[in-house]
Motif scaffolding. Structure first.
Motif, mmCIF file in Angstrom:
data_model
loop_
_atom_site.group_PDB
_atom_site.id
_atom_site.type_symbol
_atom_site.label_atom_id
_atom_site.label_comp_id
_atom_site.label_asym_id
_atom_site.label_seq_id
_atom_site.Cartn_x
_atom_site.Cartn_y
_atom_site.Cartn_z
ATOM 1 N N PHE A 168 0.874 -1.064 -0.004
ATOM 2 C CA PHE A 168 0.047 0.111 0.040
ATOM 3 C C PHE A 168 0.747 1.299 -0.014
ATOM 4 C CE2 PHE A 168 -2.408 3.379 1.737
ATOM 5 C CZ PHE A 168 -3.761 3.312 0.909
ATOM 6 N N LEU A 169 0.835 1.958 -1.131
ATOM 7 C CA LEU A 169 1.748 3.135 -1.490
ATOM 8 C C LEU A 169 0.737 4.414 -1.320
ATOM 9 C CD1 LEU A 169 3.396 1.827 -4.629
ATOM 10 C CD2 LEU A 169 4.313 1.749 -2.178
ATOM 11 N N PRO A 170 0.646 5.011 -0.066
ATOM 12 C CA PRO A 170 -0.071 6.231 0.033
ATOM 13 C C PRO A 170 -0.053 7.230 -0.993
ATOM 14 C CG PRO A 170 0.493 5.730 2.155
ATOM 15 C CD PRO A 170 1.390 4.959 1.069
ATOM 16 N N GLY A 171 -1.176 7.617 -1.552
ATOM 17 C CA GLY A 171 -1.229 8.563 -2.753
ATOM 18 C C GLY A 171 -0.791 8.255 -4.050
ATOM 19 N N PRO A 224 -13.177 13.898 9.871
ATOM 20 C CA PRO A 224 -11.988 14.148 9.970
ATOM 21 C C PRO A 224 -11.374 14.515 8.533
ATOM 22 C CG PRO A 224 -12.159 12.058 9.968
ATOM 23 C CD PRO A 224 -13.649 12.414 9.864
ATOM 24 N N VAL A 225 -10.337 15.566 8.522
ATOM 25 C CA VAL A 225 -9.730 15.668 7.142
ATOM 26 C C VAL A 225 -8.177 15.199 7.436
ATOM 27 C CG1 VAL A 225 -8.653 17.559 5.747
ATOM 28 C CG2 VAL A 225 -10.944 17.784 6.858
ATOM 29 N N PHE A 226 -7.843 13.853 6.631
ATOM 30 C CA PHE A 226 -6.703 13.167 6.782
ATOM 31 C C PHE A 226 -5.866 13.520 5.477
ATOM 32 C CE2 PHE A 226 -9.211 10.054 9.532
ATOM 33 C CZ PHE A 226 -8.617 10.485 10.771
ATOM 34 N N ASP A 227 -4.407 13.084 5.893
ATOM 35 C CA ASP A 227 -3.667 13.149 4.653
ATOM 36 C C ASP A 227 -3.977 11.826 3.853
ATOM 37 O OD1 ASP A 227 -0.742 13.577 3.604
ATOM 38 O OD2 ASP A 227 -0.147 11.600 4.592
ATOM 39 N N LYS A 228 -4.030 12.196 2.434
ATOM 40 C CA LYS A 228 -4.248 11.284 1.248
ATOM 41 C C LYS A 228 -5.385 10.437 1.676
ATOM 42 C CE LYS A 228 0.734 11.261 0.645
ATOM 43 N NZ LYS A 228 1.408 11.751 1.809
ATOM 44 N N ALA A 229 -6.393 11.406 2.181
ATOM 45 C CA ALA A 229 -7.504 10.312 2.538
ATOM 46 C C ALA A 229 -8.788 11.375 1.626
ATOM 47 C CB ALA A 229 -8.038 10.635 3.776
ATOM 48 N N PHE A 230 -10.081 10.487 1.646
ATOM 49 C CA PHE A 230 -11.065 11.102 1.298
ATOM 50 C C PHE A 230 -11.417 12.351 2.050
ATOM 51 C CE2 PHE A 230 -13.743 7.798 -1.401
ATOM 52 C CZ PHE A 230 -12.801 7.822 -2.375
ATOM 53 N N THR A 231 -11.844 13.517 1.473
ATOM 54 C CA THR A 231 -12.159 14.618 2.521
ATOM 55 C C THR A 231 -13.794 14.892 1.988
ATOM 56 O OG1 THR A 231 -10.117 15.434 3.020
ATOM 57 C CG2 THR A 231 -12.195 16.949 3.327
ATOM 58 N N ARG A 232 -14.748 14.697 2.657
ATOM 59 C CA ARG A 232 -16.111 15.131 2.489
ATOM 60 C C ARG A 232 -16.437 16.680 2.363
ATOM 61 N NH1 ARG A 232 -20.119 12.799 -0.325
ATOM 62 N NH2 ARG A 232 -19.273 10.776 0.354
ATOM 63 N N PHE A 233 -16.975 17.199 1.736
ATOM 64 C CA PHE A 233 -17.232 18.614 1.657
ATOM 65 C C PHE A 233 -18.834 18.755 1.510
ATOM 66 C CE2 PHE A 233 -17.835 19.407 -2.754
ATOM 67 C CZ PHE A 233 -17.159 18.369 -3.477
ATOM 68 N N ARG A 234 -19.179 19.908 1.869
ATOM 69 C CA ARG A 234 -20.502 20.278 1.783
ATOM 70 C C ARG A 234 -20.693 21.716 1.804
ATOM 71 N NH1 ARG A 234 -22.596 15.529 4.003
ATOM 72 N NH2 ARG A 234 -21.092 14.323 5.323
ATOM 73 N N ALA A 235 -21.971 22.089 0.848
ATOM 74 C CA ALA A 235 -22.179 23.508 0.458
ATOM 75 C C ALA A 235 -23.784 23.660 0.575
ATOM 76 C CB ALA A 235 -21.563 23.944 -0.804
ATOM 77 N N ALA A 236 -24.251 24.763 1.120
ATOM 78 C CA ALA A 236 -25.523 24.988 1.122
ATOM 79 C C ALA A 236 -26.185 25.714 -0.266
ATOM 80 C CB ALA A 236 -25.892 25.476 2.013
ATOM 81 N N TRP A 237 -27.304 25.344 -0.817
ATOM 82 C CA TRP A 237 -27.528 25.839 -2.184
ATOM 83 C C TRP A 237 -29.274 26.124 -2.189
ATOM 84 C CZ3 TRP A 237 -27.905 22.956 -7.246
ATOM 85 C CH2 TRP A 237 -28.431 23.898 -8.401
ATOM 86 N N ARG A 238 -29.504 27.345 -2.218
ATOM 87 C CA ARG A 238 -30.883 27.524 -2.502
ATOM 88 C C ARG A 238 -31.240 27.567 -4.116
ATOM 89 N NH1 ARG A 238 -34.593 29.832 1.026
ATOM 90 N NH2 ARG A 238 -33.263 30.972 2.065
ATOM 91 N N GLY A 258 -1.122 15.052 -0.284
ATOM 92 C CA GLY A 258 -1.297 15.578 1.411
ATOM 93 C C GLY A 258 -2.931 15.829 1.655
ATOM 94 N N ARG A 259 -2.996 16.784 2.461
ATOM 95 C CA ARG A 259 -4.475 16.932 2.933
ATOM 96 C C ARG A 259 -4.813 18.006 2.017
ATOM 97 N NH1 ARG A 259 -1.595 15.978 7.246
ATOM 98 N NH2 ARG A 259 -2.472 14.977 9.065
ATOM 99 N N ILE A 260 -6.358 17.769 2.000
ATOM 100 C CA ILE A 260 -7.014 18.931 1.346
ATOM 101 C C ILE A 260 -7.431 20.138 2.087
ATOM 102 C CG2 ILE A 260 -9.589 19.422 0.698
ATOM 103 C CD1 ILE A 260 -8.073 17.602 -1.402
ATOM 104 N N ALA A 261 -6.765 21.306 1.478
ATOM 105 C CA ALA A 261 -6.863 22.515 2.206
ATOM 106 C C ALA A 261 -8.254 23.221 2.023
ATOM 107 C CB ALA A 261 -5.863 23.390 1.643
ATOM 108 N N GLY A 262 -8.813 23.105 0.823
ATOM 109 C CA GLY A 262 -10.226 23.660 0.725
ATOM 110 C C GLY A 262 -10.884 23.070 -0.549
ATOM 111 N N VAL A 263 -12.407 23.422 -0.825
ATOM 112 C CA VAL A 263 -12.672 23.316 -1.750
ATOM 113 C C VAL A 263 -13.632 24.153 -2.171
ATOM 114 C CG1 VAL A 263 -14.677 21.506 -2.873
ATOM 115 C CG2 VAL A 263 -12.953 20.612 -1.411
ATOM 116 N N ASP A 264 -13.757 24.650 -3.399
ATOM 117 C CA ASP A 264 -14.496 25.904 -3.871
ATOM 118 C C ASP A 264 -15.742 25.185 -4.689
ATOM 119 O OD1 ASP A 264 -12.983 27.701 -2.841
ATOM 120 O OD2 ASP A 264 -11.669 27.636 -4.680
ATOM 121 N N VAL A 265 -17.012 25.543 -4.467
ATOM 122 C CA VAL A 265 -18.004 25.107 -5.304
ATOM 123 C C VAL A 265 -18.653 26.451 -6.053
ATOM 124 C CG1 VAL A 265 -20.380 24.321 -4.874
ATOM 125 C CG2 VAL A 265 -18.571 23.410 -3.549
#
Lengths: 427, 191
Positions: A253-256, A356-370, A333-340
């Motif tokens: 297993f070779l991260p990233g 959690p926001v982990f190194d070389k992992a999925f990061t779940r992001f969410r935004a609210a939209w009307r 590495g880690r996700i620093a931000g996600v723009d939508v």
């Protein structure tokens, strides 16, 4: 933060076409979400129903190994494809559109095999470490399991993931159907550096060769620096022993790194001076540039994100408040931000990252939209801690050309029609 | 049972030895064990064991076995073991095309074959021997593998039909696309 101030500003638009401030998730949380009717997209909106009859008979029996609800049986891997004349040489895609959070259930982890899934008895399987070492060593699986282990939650992505993005016309598939050669698990195993230290690596060595015990004897060369850094001999996936389709009893297993290099069913590691130049790092998994030259050993997977809800197959249910949910990840590495953006990329707002926001992992992001019920194009753009920014498809193809079929990481655009249906579009 | 009582006794003793008012200053038990601290449970492999397992061929030819073959004998092996999937003279059928496409890499639709794309002839031997034929991999003899390798190189116009491929000659074959590969590790020139 002053709550009264955040209350008044939480529903303020931060970008065009109804994108709302991420503070909606950070301050008032569930109370506000329920009060404003914001919730996950579901196939059917709640409707008033008669109270269910209370059960007066005992339910199902206990069991030794659990199964999911019978009502979830439609959630399956997508695009199960094998080369002509074969059944186990191809891929199956994780149904990202049906999942939440950051962990991929092991039964839904994507597959990419080159000659089927071998049935390996751990009692007879061994790992050989040899080549430029003082002591060539053989490890039984019992011996390996006595070594100290570490656990990491990290993604693995096939470098051919999302390659349909190069198609001249957008392919109409779900987020998992387009991008699902991609999964994230908790991997537990032995740091390869411990075993290499015991074998005693020759200072002249710079690479190693990893070989699997499948019928293709899959082989890839790996830089020794990566092997000594964070490479694992993975034994467990999400708490239980690896699935056969993920390399049981052990995998590299070779991260990233591109998934193909994390050799499954690992049986042999040969420490070498240079790369061995195997078929799968020369004829395949190489990236042809516009001038016809090709890059070898483009290991890290680049920063990337996709919106999984709404998405094709997860349509909108009429105008109103919605949560946009998606995944971001980076091999750097880690996700620093996600723009939508919900106006085709004219304006952008910053999404909330779900811990959690982990190194070389999925990061779940969410935004609210009307959503006002009008046509819209929604998209996400990830930025990682190295500062790399996910490109648009136009930027990506301008820079990388059309001759590649690996490492596609351009932004995914979803078009929302007034009837709520979602389709894949390029512009 | 006695064993566990002993353990509890030892633990009690250890606790008594710790200074009450100071933090424990024992070794760091985290995952970073550093060199030479593994449990050392590997068994030293013998040269015979290694020879039986080590099937990989380096681009300089290291690992190539004894034996030899030519395209003439290779054509016969190909007809029986390869043609059904890869077509007449490597033209491709159910599976990959193996021949042709020369010069196509710089055009708009690259055709990747052994002749047009693969940078090392040693890889052809290595891959055929380990992974082909698909339905019964690892069953070609070294002689047959040299012969089929020679046949594919001949069909691609890289060697002559009667040229003998063996541990010396195969490593010296210059593949046409060899100089069009660029190492992207450790630094990717095209990030």
């Amino acid at each position: 933060m002053d709550n009264s101030e955040s209350d008044s500003s939480a529903l303020q638009a931060v970008a065009g076409n109804g994108l709302l401030h991420r503070r909606i998730f950070l301050t008032r949380g569930a109370t506000l979400l329920s009060a404003t009717g914001l919730g996950l997209l579901t196939p059917k909106l709640a409707t008033a129903q008669a109270l269910p009859e209370l059960s007066n008979v005992p339910g199902a029996a206990l069991s030794g190994y659990g199964t999911r609800s019978e009502f979830e049986g439609s959630v399956k891997r997508n695009n199960i494809l094998s080369y002509p004349g074969t059944t186990g040489s191809g891929g199956s895609w994780t149904p990202l559109e049906s999942l939440e959070g950051i962990i991929t259930p092991s039964a839904l982890h994507f597959e990419r095999h080159h000659s089927g899934i071998p049935a390996i008895n751990p009692d007879t399987h061994q790992l050989l470490i040899h080549g430029m070492v003082k002591r060539p060593l053989l490890f039984s699986m019992d011996a390996l399991c006595r070594y100290p282990m570490v656990s990491r939650i990290q993604f693995i992505e096939c470098s051919g993931n999302s390659r349909v993005g190069w198609a001249p016309e957008p392919v109409q598939k779900s987020s998992g159907g387009l991008h699902g050669l991609l999964s994230c698990s908790e991997w537990t195993g032995v740091p390869l550096s411990i075993l290499l230290d015991e074998a005693g690596v020759d200072p002249q060595a710079q690479w190693l060769l990893a070989e699997g015990a499948d019928s293709a004897a899959m082989t890839r060369s790996v830089p020794l620096a990566k092997a000594m850094d964070d490479t694992l001999i993975a034994v467990y996936q999400n708490g239980e022993k690896l699935r056969p389709s993920n390399g049981y009893p052990i995998r590299l297993f070779l991260p990233g790194y591109e998934g193909n290099a994390s050799v499954k069913w690992l049986r042999r590691i040969k420490v070498t001076a240079g790369p061995t130049m195997t078929r799968d790092e020369t004829a395949e998994y190489t990236d042809t540039r516009p001038d016809g030259s090709s890059l070898m050993f483009t290991f890290p997977m680049d920063v990337k994100s996709i919106i999984t809800a709404p998405s094709l197959g997860r349509p909108m249910q009429g105008a109103g408040l919605y949560e946009i949910s998606g995944l971001a990840w980076s091999g750097a590495g880690r996700i620093a931000g996600v723009d939508v953006s919900v106006d085709g990329g004219q304006t952008w707002g910053r999404a909330a990252l779900t811990e959690p926001v982990f190194d070389k992992a999925f990061t779940r992001f969410r935004a609210a939209w009307r959503w006002n019920g009008g046509p819209a194009i929604i998209m996400s753009r990830a930025i990682d801690e190295s500062g790399a920014v996910q490109p648009s498809r136009e930027q990506f193809i301008a820079s990388k050309g059309l001759k590649r079929s690996y490492h596609y990481n351009a932004i995914q655009n979803w078009k929302v029609a007034p009837n709520g249906e979602v389709s894949n579009v390029y512009a | 049972m006695l064993k566990y009582l002993c353990l509890i006794g030892m633990l009690g003793l250890a606790l008594q030895l710790l200074p009450v008012t100071q933090a424990y200053e024992g070794p760091d038990l985290g995952p970073d064990l550093g060199p030479d601290l593994g449990p050392d449970l590997g068994i030293e492999a013998t040269p015979e064991q290694i020879a039986a397992w080590d099937i990989s061929i380096a681009p300089d030819g290291e690992g190539l076995p004894s034996g030899s073959g030519t395209a003439i004998t290779g054509a016969a092996v190909y007809a029986i073991r390869c043609l059904a999937c890869h077509g007449h003279e490597g033209a491709g059928s159910l599976n990959n095309r193996l021949v042709g496409g020369h010069g196509s890499m710089s055009g708009s639709t690259p055709i990747r074959t052994v002749g047009s794309y693969w940078p090392y002839a040693t890889t052809v031997f290595d891959y055929i021997r380990r992974a082909m034929p698909y339905n019964l991999s690892g069953t070609l003899t070294n002689e047959e593998t040299y012969a089929v390798t020679a046949y594919l190189l001949f069909l691609n116009g890289i060697i002559d039909e009667d040229e003998i491929m063996d541990a010396q000659t195969l490593a010296q074959v210059q593949m046409p696309n060899r100089d069009n590969f660029v190492l992207a590790y450790p630094d990717n020139p095209d990030p």
